[in-house]
Design a protein around this motif. Structure first.
Motif, PDB file in Angstrom:
ATOM      1  N   VAL A 188      -2.852   4.641   7.783  1.00 17.80           N
ATOM      2  CA  VAL A 188      -2.721   3.243   7.955  1.00 17.80           C
ATOM      3  C   VAL A 188      -1.351   2.629   8.537  1.00 17.80           C
ATOM      4  O   VAL A 188      -1.405   1.637   9.340  1.00 17.80           O
ATOM      5  CB  VAL A 188      -2.937   2.630   6.496  1.00 17.80           C
TER       6      VAL A 188
ATOM      7  N   GLU B  32     -10.882   0.235  -0.820  1.00 20.51           N
ATOM      8  CA  GLU B  32     -10.289  -0.142   0.374  1.00 20.51           C
ATOM      9  C   GLU B  32      -8.979   0.880   0.468  1.00 20.51           C
ATOM     10  O   GLU B  32      -8.699   1.479   1.622  1.00 20.51           O
ATOM     11  CB  GLU B  32      -9.665  -1.470   0.511  1.00 20.51           C
ATOM     12  N   GLU B  33      -8.205   1.063  -0.578  1.00 19.71           N
ATOM     13  CA  GLU B  33      -7.028   1.786  -0.496  1.00 19.71           C
ATOM     14  C   GLU B  33      -7.342   3.286  -0.494  1.00 19.71           C
ATOM     15  O   GLU B  33      -6.617   4.124   0.448  1.00 19.71           O
ATOM     16  CB  GLU B  33      -6.119   1.423  -1.853  1.00 19.71           C
TER      17      GLU B  33
ATOM     18  N   PHE C 199       0.897  -1.269  -0.047  1.00 18.37           N
ATOM     19  CA  PHE C 199       0.132   0.164   0.009  1.00 18.37           C
ATOM     20  C   PHE C 199       0.740   1.114  -0.022  1.00 18.37           C
ATOM     21  O   PHE C 199       0.549   2.327  -0.633  1.00 18.37           O
ATOM     22  CB  PHE C 199      -1.125  -0.104   1.139  1.00 18.37           C
TER      23      PHE C 199
ATOM     24  N   GLN D 168      -6.134  12.876   6.786  1.00 18.92           N
ATOM     25  CA  GLN D 168      -7.370  11.956   6.805  1.00 18.92           C
ATOM     26  C   GLN D 168      -8.453  13.053   7.320  1.00 18.92           C
ATOM     27  O   GLN D 168      -8.593  13.556   8.057  1.00 18.92           O
ATOM     28  CB  GLN D 168      -7.045  11.022   7.503  1.00 18.92           C
TER      29      GLN D 168
ATOM     30  N   GLY E  25      -7.974   6.579   7.102  1.00 17.18           N
ATOM     31  CA  GLY E  25      -7.039   6.409   8.074  1.00 17.18           C
ATOM     32  C   GLY E  25      -7.111   5.115   8.767  1.00 17.18           C
ATOM     33  O   GLY E  25      -8.211   4.249   8.408  1.00 17.18           O
ATOM     34  N   ARG E  26      -6.355   4.782   9.901  1.00 19.19           N
ATOM     35  CA  ARG E  26      -6.615   3.651  10.758  1.00 19.19           C
ATOM     36  C   ARG E  26      -7.745   3.590  11.422  1.00 19.19           C
ATOM     37  O   ARG E  26      -8.084   4.813  12.210  1.00 19.19           O
ATOM     38  CB  ARG E  26      -5.296   3.377  11.408  1.00 19.19           C
ATOM     39  N   GLU E  27      -8.463   2.630  11.544  1.00 19.19           N
ATOM     40  CA  GLU E  27     -10.042   2.592  12.182  1.00 19.19           C
ATOM     41  C   GLU E  27      -9.718   2.113  13.445  1.00 19.19           C
ATOM     42  O   GLU E  27     -10.377   2.264  14.610  1.00 19.19           O
ATOM     43  CB  GLU E  27     -10.973   1.952  11.265  1.00 19.19           C
TER      44      GLU E  27
ATOM     45  N   ARG F 238       0.382   4.066  -2.714  1.00 15.15           N
ATOM     46  CA  ARG F 238      -0.040   5.324  -2.250  1.00 15.15           C
ATOM     47  C   ARG F 238       0.896   6.318  -2.882  1.00 15.15           C
ATOM     48  O   ARG F 238       0.336   7.589  -3.250  1.00 15.15           O
ATOM     49  CB  ARG F 238      -0.009   5.409  -0.758  1.00 15.15           C
TER      50      ARG F 238
ATOM     51  N   ASP G  86     -10.062   4.403   1.067  1.00 12.98           N
ATOM     52  CA  ASP G  86     -10.740   4.396   2.414  1.00 12.98           C
ATOM     53  C   ASP G  86      -9.413   4.742   3.563  1.00 12.98           C
ATOM     54  O   ASP G  86      -9.511   5.596   4.165  1.00 12.98           O
ATOM     55  CB  ASP G  86     -11.110   2.722   2.994  1.00 12.98           C
ATOM     56  N   TRP G  87      -8.299   4.097   3.291  1.00 12.11           N
ATOM     57  CA  TRP G  87      -7.131   4.275   4.235  1.00 12.11           C
ATOM     58  C   TRP G  87      -6.589   5.610   3.804  1.00 12.11           C
ATOM     59  O   TRP G  87      -6.333   6.407   4.952  1.00 12.11           O
ATOM     60  CB  TRP G  87      -6.205   3.365   3.524  1.00 12.11           C
TER      61      TRP G  87
END
Length: 825
Positions: free
Chosen positions: A763, A699-700, A439, A563, A707-709, A443, A702-703
């Motif tokens: 992420v 998904e990418e 990723f 983010q 960011g990190r959930e 990115r 989203d990140w």
């Protein structure tokens, strides 16, 4: 059979064989190969040609060495020899563009005369007057032969430039003029060689200029003919050959010429020798890059030309629907010699590149990546070569499997090359197609589609009470060039500025844009973080402007690596990627409709056909309080849904509900997003936007947006924190981490926001932040609360005398709505 044509030498002895082979060039550019006795007449030759071409014998004329052969003469009387080249023409009176034919016939006569007698020979003995040249262009009797050749070619260029159908290019090829000029260049007379060199350079140089852009494909065929002749006559190291080859490569560039008529197809095999030449040069340089310490690097020139010819061939295949891998069958068995050679070039160069990357991986494993010095310079062109090889892989069956299979093993090398040498000015989307890189690497490539943040700032002074309206005005009315620079945000009546305030502004504005009360976007029932455009957004007359603003805003957030805490629903993302929305895409956006459609599809066919559903091709709903009935197709109200048409009904229902109803909103969002892409040209920005959404997955994205959930990891947080004035073993630091560890997930996020203005980590966690976090010791008394400088991720902590006092102060700043605007900048 297509034969290579060599212009016949000036002196040759007749073949002792009573039977000879003749190469007859047709007007179309194709070549007939005929075998006939020397005693046969020209008339019998006309008869054979008529049988093969359907051109009546009475309309034919055969040209040999600039002279027309008479039907009653035998081939022996015409001094024809084995492998002679003849040109088949229609009679001059019925020929298209007779003036062009006459000029070229006279030019060939003159060139052959010079080849026989030298560059300064007299023209009185040959019948060539160049009647179609005006007296102002030259005086035939007094000008030099060199001047006459240039004048004729200049007039020919004039004819070609005004001919949209490119018939003049075809006549030029059919007239043996390229062969004559190359013969002049290879003459035994020095003056002839200079004359031929100058004439070909001037002519080819003119054809490759923008003046001939509309017929560039046809001009390229002419230049290709010169390249083929020169390769045979003088070899690939000759300066004139290199000039013509490079001109041809530049004419094709990276885009090719698109579709063409069947008669203008360029044989792919014609270009394979060029690719082979540069592949051989690159192979030797790559071998050196693995060994000699004195080697400086792979030639940029060879890499560029290799890529040009690879993409020229690839685009010819795609443009003319020959299909990827059309030249090689499964299992690697080629259909023709050209594609077999292409496969061999690809496989050999791939092997060399694999060895280079393996050697590179060994170096990276034992040496500091930041101090590789001259070794790193050797690898600078590897990425460009890989891009060319990727283009080559698409043309041969099994090529892509071999290409990506090789580099899945060399991910470490490829990752280093991407981070070290990938440039915004180069198209790197070829790497994104196959999602085998991690990723972080992907990115990095996605971020290169956006401009780099510059030092100049687009300044905004925002009133918090008018947050959305004022932000809208600043962003929508700004020039695109201004948005490509850095952003500087200041809130009215507040002193704080800098990256921390900018991050807070992005977060707050995003909450307003996607607030359902503003009617721009709808939250998914099953996932309130996900949004898609609201079909009823037109309640606001400015709604399309706000969608353009939203597109710009989200692109700016990605560009600044911030983010924003929201993500797109699949039904929205699929449309941004230019794909069709299907049933599975709507499961989160409208769970009820999704379940109903699934039920209809899974119902027993007999029940559906008995009209158990009572459905017709209409969609009923309420918009702004008004009941609305829309026909999904012409006379849809009268068409019942049956087992045979239920799939079509569902497709039309989804199309209207989630595509047609929000088409304008999506288009304006895309327009705004495109504005921020890294290009000064609108068309290029649009292409970059399409490439971004086509190659990224949801998904990418989203990140990158959310960011990190997962919960904030205390160990990761602590590992990326430095201390100034404190020691890690001080009681205050021990109390601090104990208190943070006991906080709930919500309070931790509020505390992180107070400290950094960041609510959602990348992420990678704390490692993905721009810098480490810092805890500073201040001289403030214990009555003071902690303060922060969000720009520098700095938390200023007084030396609290007890854990209880520190806990009380930290609890105050982590209360809801207190975490915002506490920082000083």
């Amino acid at each position: 059979m297509q034969a290579a044509l060599n212009f016949p030498p000036m002196s040759s002895s007749p073949s002792p064989s009573p039977t000879i082979q003749l190469f007859i060039r047709l007007f179309s550019g194709k070549t007939l190969v005929l075998t006939t006795p020397l005693t046969a007449t020209v008339a019998s030759l006309h008869a054979q040609i008529a049988t093969l071409t359907k051109i009546p014998s009475t309309e034919q004329r055969l040209i040999y060495q600039g002279k027309q052969l008479q039907p009653h003469h035998t081939l022996s009387q015409c001094t024809l020899v084995n492998d002679s080249n003849l040109q088949l023409l229609a009679r001059l009176k019925s020929t298209v563009h007779p003036h062009m034919w006459q000029l070229l016939v006279d030019l060939v006569k003159l060139i052959l005369h010079c080849c026989k007698f030298g560059p300064d020979c007299s023209r009185k003995s040959i019948d060539c007057r160049f009647d179609y040249l005006s007296a102002s262009e030259f005086r035939f009797e007094y000008e030099s032969n060199d001047f006459v050749v240039k004048a004729v070619l200049t007039r020919v260029l004039g004819f070609i430039s005004k001919d949209e159908d490119a018939e003049h290019c075809r006549i030029f090829l059919a007239s043996f003029t390229p062969q004559a000029l190359v013969t002049l260049y290879t003459s035994r007379f020095t003056g002839n060689r200079v004359m031929g060199n100058n004439a070909i350079r001037d002519f080819v140089g003119s054809l490759s200029s923008s003046k001939f852009l509309l017929i560039m494909r046809h001009c390229a065929l002419v230049v290709l003919e010169f390249c083929k002749l020169l390769r045979i006559r003088v070899g690939t190291s000759d300066g004139l050959y290199i000039f013509c080859r490079d001109s041809l490569g530049c004419m094709f560039g990276d885009k090719g010429f698109g579709r063409c008529d069947v008669k203008d197809l360029i044989d792919v095999s014609e270009f394979v020798p060029f690719i082979d030449e540069f592949a051989a040069a690159l192979s030797s340089q790559l071998v050196l890059s693995m060994g000699s310490e004195a080697f400086v690097g792979v030639s940029s020139y060879d890499v560029r030309r290799f890529s040009l010819f690879v993409y020229a061939v690839r685009n010819e295949i795609l443009a003319n629907k020959l299909g990827p891998g059309s030249g090689v069958e499964a299992g690697g068995c080629p259909h023709d010699e050209g594609m077999e050679m292409l496969w061999g070039v690809f496989k050999y160069l791939m092997g060399i590149m694999d060895l280079c990357l393996e050697k590179m991986e060994g170096r990276l494993a034992v040496e500091d990546k930041e101090n590789l010095g001259h070794m790193s310079c050797r690898w600078k062109k590897y990425l460009r070569i890989l891009k060319g090889l990727n283009g080559l892989a698409k043309m041969v069956e099994g090529g892509e499997e071999l290409f990506w299979g090789t580099f899945m093993k060399r991910e470490a090398s490829l990752t280093y090359l991407i981070f070290k040498f990938a440039k915004r000015t180069h198209d790197q989307t070829w790497i994104l197609v196959e999602k085998f890189t991690n990723f972080e690497t992907r990115r990095h490539l996605f971020m290169m589609m956006f401009p780099g943040v510059k030092d100049e700032n687009h300044e905004m002074l925002i009133d918090r009470s008018q947050l959305l309206e004022e932000s809208f005005a600043y962003i929508v009315n700004a020039k695109i060039e201004a948005l490509h620079s850095g952003l500087c945000v200041e809130f009215k009546h507040e002193e704080a500025t800098g990256p921390g305030v900018l991050r807070e502004w992005f977060y707050l504005v995003c909450q307003e844009i996607f607030n359902p009360q503003n009617a721009l976007f709808v939250a998914c029932p099953n996932d309130r973080r996900r949004f898609f455009p609201n079909p009823a957004s037109k309640v606001d007359p400015l709604h399309l402007g706000y969608f353009k603003f939203s597109g710009r805003f989200i692109a700016l957030a990605l560009m600044h690596k911030i983010q924003v805490g929201i993500v797109f629903d699949r039904v929205f993302f699929v449309q941004l990627a230019g794909k069709n929305v299907c049933l599975e895409d709507i499961c989160d956006a409208d769970p009820y409709l999704y379940k109903s459609c699934k039920t209809i599809l899974e119902m027993d066919a007999d029940m559906v056909d008995q009209d158990a559903l009572g459905l017709t091709f209409i969609r009923e709903g309420y918009e702004l309080g008004t009941r609305e009935v829309v026909e999904l197709c012409a006379r849809g109200e009268n068409i019942s849904v049956t087992s045979r048409n239920r799939k079509k009904y569902i497709d039309l229902l989804i199309q209207h509900s989630f595509v047609t109803s929000i088409a304008e909103q999506v288009a304006h969002f895309i327009q705004g997003f495109s504005d921020i892409m890294d290009s000064a040209h609108m068309k290029t920005r649009v292409l970059l936007q399409k490439s971004f959404f086509k190659n990224i997955n949801l998904e990418e994205l989203d990140w990158m947006l959310y960011g990190r959930e997962s919960a904030l990891c205390l160990e990761d947080w602590r590992a990326h924190t430095k201390y100034v004035g404190f020691q890690e073993t001080d009681p205050q630091i021990c109390w601090f981490w104990k208190i943070v560890g006991e906080m709930s997930a919500k309070r931790r996020r509020r505390f992180l926001s107070f400290w950094t203005s960041i609510k959602y980590l990348p992420v990678e966690g704390f490692r993905g932040l721009a810098s480490q976090l810092n805890i500073y010791l201040t001289n403030n008394s214990s009555d003071h609360l902690p303060s922060s400088s969000t720009c520098f991720y700095r938390l200023s902590l007084p030396p609290y005398p007890s854990e209880e006092i520190m806990r009380d102060r930290l609890q105050i700043i982590t209360q809801e709505h207190v975490d915002r605007s506490f920082g000083i900048s």
